[in-house]
Enzyme design. Structure first.
Site, PDB file in Angstrom:
ATOM      1  N   HIS A 110       0.669  -1.282  -0.012  1.00  0.00           N
ATOM      2  CA  HIS A 110       0.101  -0.071   0.042  1.00  0.00           C
ATOM      3  C   HIS A 110       0.724   1.268   0.024  1.00  0.00           C
ATOM      4  O   HIS A 110       0.087   2.440  -0.088  1.00  0.00           O
ATOM      5  CB  HIS A 110      -1.042   0.080   1.149  1.00  0.00           C
ATOM      6  CG  HIS A 110      -2.206   0.569   0.961  1.00  0.00           C
ATOM      7  ND1 HIS A 110      -3.235   0.445   1.681  1.00  0.00           N
ATOM      8  CD2 HIS A 110      -2.576   1.487  -0.270  1.00  0.00           C
ATOM      9  CE1 HIS A 110      -4.221   1.013   1.249  1.00  0.00           C
ATOM     10  NE2 HIS A 110      -4.038   1.863   0.027  1.00  0.00           N
ATOM     11  N   ASP A 148     -10.124  -0.282   3.974  1.00  0.00           N
ATOM     12  CA  ASP A 148      -8.888  -0.736   4.403  1.00  0.00           C
ATOM     13  C   ASP A 148      -9.014  -1.336   5.955  1.00  0.00           C
ATOM     14  O   ASP A 148      -9.936  -0.408   6.647  1.00  0.00           O
ATOM     15  CB  ASP A 148      -7.664   0.169   4.417  1.00  0.00           C
ATOM     16  CG  ASP A 148      -6.336  -0.500   4.562  1.00  0.00           C
ATOM     17  OD1 ASP A 148      -6.242  -1.527   5.221  1.00  0.00           O
ATOM     18  OD2 ASP A 148      -5.386   0.080   4.036  1.00  0.00           O
ATOM     19  N   HIS A 198      -6.647  -1.081   7.864  1.00  0.00           N
ATOM     20  CA  HIS A 198      -5.865  -0.009   8.716  1.00  0.00           C
ATOM     21  C   HIS A 198      -5.950   1.400   8.342  1.00  0.00           C
ATOM     22  O   HIS A 198      -6.409   1.533   7.191  1.00  0.00           O
ATOM     23  CB  HIS A 198      -4.361  -0.664   8.396  1.00  0.00           C
ATOM     24  CG  HIS A 198      -4.265  -1.914   8.715  1.00  0.00           C
ATOM     25  ND1 HIS A 198      -4.288  -2.966   7.736  1.00  0.00           N
ATOM     26  CD2 HIS A 198      -3.723  -2.771   9.821  1.00  0.00           C
ATOM     27  CE1 HIS A 198      -3.904  -4.118   8.264  1.00  0.00           C
ATOM     28  NE2 HIS A 198      -3.762  -4.003   9.536  1.00  0.00           N
ATOM     29  N   ASP A 204      -3.398   3.286   8.204  1.00  0.00           N
ATOM     30  CA  ASP A 204      -2.290   3.783   7.206  1.00  0.00           C
ATOM     31  C   ASP A 204      -1.760   5.241   7.364  1.00  0.00           C
ATOM     32  O   ASP A 204      -1.432   5.988   6.526  1.00  0.00           O
ATOM     33  CB  ASP A 204      -2.399   3.504   5.958  1.00  0.00           C
ATOM     34  CG  ASP A 204      -2.576   1.902   5.678  1.00  0.00           C
ATOM     35  OD1 ASP A 204      -2.007   1.372   6.325  1.00  0.00           O
ATOM     36  OD2 ASP A 204      -3.111   1.735   4.630  1.00  0.00           O
ATOM     37  N   HIS A 264       4.416   1.046   4.323  1.00  0.00           N
ATOM     38  CA  HIS A 264       3.109   0.642   3.603  1.00  0.00           C
ATOM     39  C   HIS A 264       1.993   0.957   4.985  1.00  0.00           C
ATOM     40  O   HIS A 264       0.862   1.049   4.696  1.00  0.00           O
ATOM     41  CB  HIS A 264       2.730  -0.935   3.410  1.00  0.00           C
ATOM     42  CG  HIS A 264       2.602  -1.840   4.502  1.00  0.00           C
ATOM     43  ND1 HIS A 264       2.039  -3.122   4.140  1.00  0.00           N
ATOM     44  CD2 HIS A 264       3.163  -1.852   5.544  1.00  0.00           C
ATOM     45  CE1 HIS A 264       2.134  -3.729   5.319  1.00  0.00           C
ATOM     46  NE2 HIS A 264       2.724  -2.885   6.265  1.00  0.00           N
ATOM     47  N   ASP A 302      -7.423  -1.859  -0.163  1.00  0.00           N
ATOM     48  CA  ASP A 302      -6.511  -2.965   0.124  1.00  0.00           C
ATOM     49  C   ASP A 302      -7.273  -4.098   0.525  1.00  0.00           C
ATOM     50  O   ASP A 302      -8.418  -4.240   1.376  1.00  0.00           O
ATOM     51  CB  ASP A 302      -6.104  -2.271   1.585  1.00  0.00           C
ATOM     52  CG  ASP A 302      -4.748  -3.127   2.130  1.00  0.00           C
ATOM     53  OD1 ASP A 302      -4.935  -4.472   1.938  1.00  0.00           O
ATOM     54  OD2 ASP A 302      -3.787  -2.573   2.885  1.00  0.00           O
ATOM     55  N   ASP A 305      -6.732  -6.487   2.403  1.00  0.00           N
ATOM     56  CA  ASP A 305      -6.920  -6.715   3.725  1.00  0.00           C
ATOM     57  C   ASP A 305      -8.202  -6.072   4.610  1.00  0.00           C
ATOM     58  O   ASP A 305      -8.614  -6.380   5.622  1.00  0.00           O
ATOM     59  CB  ASP A 305      -5.813  -6.764   4.504  1.00  0.00           C
ATOM     60  CG  ASP A 305      -5.301  -5.298   5.125  1.00  0.00           C
ATOM     61  OD1 ASP A 305      -6.322  -4.189   5.048  1.00  0.00           O
ATOM     62  OD2 ASP A 305      -4.246  -4.936   5.254  1.00  0.00           O
ATOM     63  N   GLU A 324      -2.115  -4.950  -2.156  1.00  0.00           N
ATOM     64  CA  GLU A 324      -1.654  -5.968  -1.194  1.00  0.00           C
ATOM     65  C   GLU A 324      -2.055  -7.324  -1.340  1.00  0.00           C
ATOM     66  O   GLU A 324      -2.303  -8.372  -0.467  1.00  0.00           O
ATOM     67  CB  GLU A 324      -2.267  -5.566   0.256  1.00  0.00           C
ATOM     68  CG  GLU A 324      -1.628  -4.424   0.819  1.00  0.00           C
ATOM     69  CD  GLU A 324      -0.166  -4.431   1.263  1.00  0.00           C
ATOM     70  OE1 GLU A 324       0.430  -5.537   1.407  1.00  0.00           O
ATOM     71  OE2 GLU A 324       0.328  -3.182   1.751  1.00  0.00           O
TER      72      GLU A 324
END
Length: 291
Positions: A92, A115, A117, A119, A132, A218, A220, A263
């Site tokens: 990412h 996402d 997260h 980030d 990332h 992303d 994830d 990712e």
């Protein structure tokens, strides 16, 4: 389409093969079936991974900067040709370059960060030094000067033009930054309570004054059951069905001007399941319907 096989923003090998996996899963054929004229620009050349000491406590800083500077210029060129840039990662950290490049064409770009997260770490707050985990902070002008100055600008996006969807793994420093800048976040708690339809309706309303919207997805963000091939899976994520609904509703706005899917790690995947999920979601974001 543009691949960025960068795996230097994190520690786990394999995400550099993400662009190949997405192509193998039939992304071009899917888009052409929807009537798009697809131009595949291939993959950017990325510096080889090699063992090195962290630079200013950031791993592979110079290589990540070099790749993102090249990506920013490529994104700017693609967008100037009135095409829709579709980028495949890679980790990412490539969002640093994609946002730095695409914002040159917009006065008030909105960003949907799909996402697990936030980030939003910086060199001071990152527990790992992995870049990332920093691209959204960098795009706000926060972080190492080599990253924030990819194309000589201080800030690529405004905090009021960000919507994070699916967050369920935020560091304390990220939570503090979200509060400080009043960034719009739909955690999994809000997604569960409101439902994805209402989340997207509120997202569209929040970004209504933007002159373009970039989707940074992303894999994830999805639950590991639906997307096992990612480097930092977090249980309890967005479902495959919710994600399709989100992409379909965003496409209906007609305001999506660029996007990236990142990712995908084939080494950690199950029979290319995650890349196939990415391609299916790309189909929905570009107008594919059941009927």
């Amino acid at each position: 389409m543009l691949g960025v096989p960068l795996d230097l923003g994190q520690n786990r090998r394999g995400v550099d093969m993400g662009p190949s996996a997405i192509r193998y899963a039939g992304v071009r054929e899917r888009l052409e079936a929807l009537g798009y004229n697809v131009c595949d620009h291939g993959d950017l050349t990325v510096p080889d991974r090699y063992e090195q000491e962290p630079e200013d406590d950031l791993k592979h800083l110079n290589a990540v900067v070099e790749t993102n500077r090249t990506l920013a210029k490529k994104m700017e060129d693609i967008a100037s040709g009135e095409s829709i840039p579709l980028v495949f990662g890679g980790d990412h950290s490539i969002a640093i370059g994609s946002l730095a490049g695409i914002t040159r064409h917009y006065q008030n770009l909105g960003v949907i960060w799909y996402d697990a997260h936030g980030d939003l770490n910086t060199v001071e707050t990152s527990p790992s030094g992995n870049i990332h985990g920093m691209p959204l902070a960098v795009s706000l002008g926060l972080g190492h000067k080599s990253l924030t100055g990819i194309i000589g600008q201080k800030r690529a996006i405004k905090p009021e033009n960000i919507v994070i969807i699916g967050a369920r793994a935020l560091d304390d420093a990220e939570k503090a930054l979200i509060q400080k800048h009043n960034i719009k976040v739909f955690t999994m708690h809000e997604v569960d309570r409101l439902g994805m339809s209402e989340v997207i309706n509120q997202t569209i309303t929040h970004l209504k004054d933007c002159d373009g919207i970039h989707v940074s997805l992303d894999l994830d963000g999805l639950d590991p059951i639906d997307a096992p091939g990612v480097g930092t899976p977090v249980v309890g994520g967005l479902s495959y069905r919710e994600s399709h609904l989100a992409m379909e509703m965003l496409e209906e706005t007609g305001n999506i001007t660029s996007c990236e899917f990142v990712e995908v790690n084939p080494i950690l995947d199950e029979q290319n399941k995650t890349a196939e999920a990415a391609v299916a979601l790309i189909g929905s974001l570009f107008g594919e319907k059941i009927r």
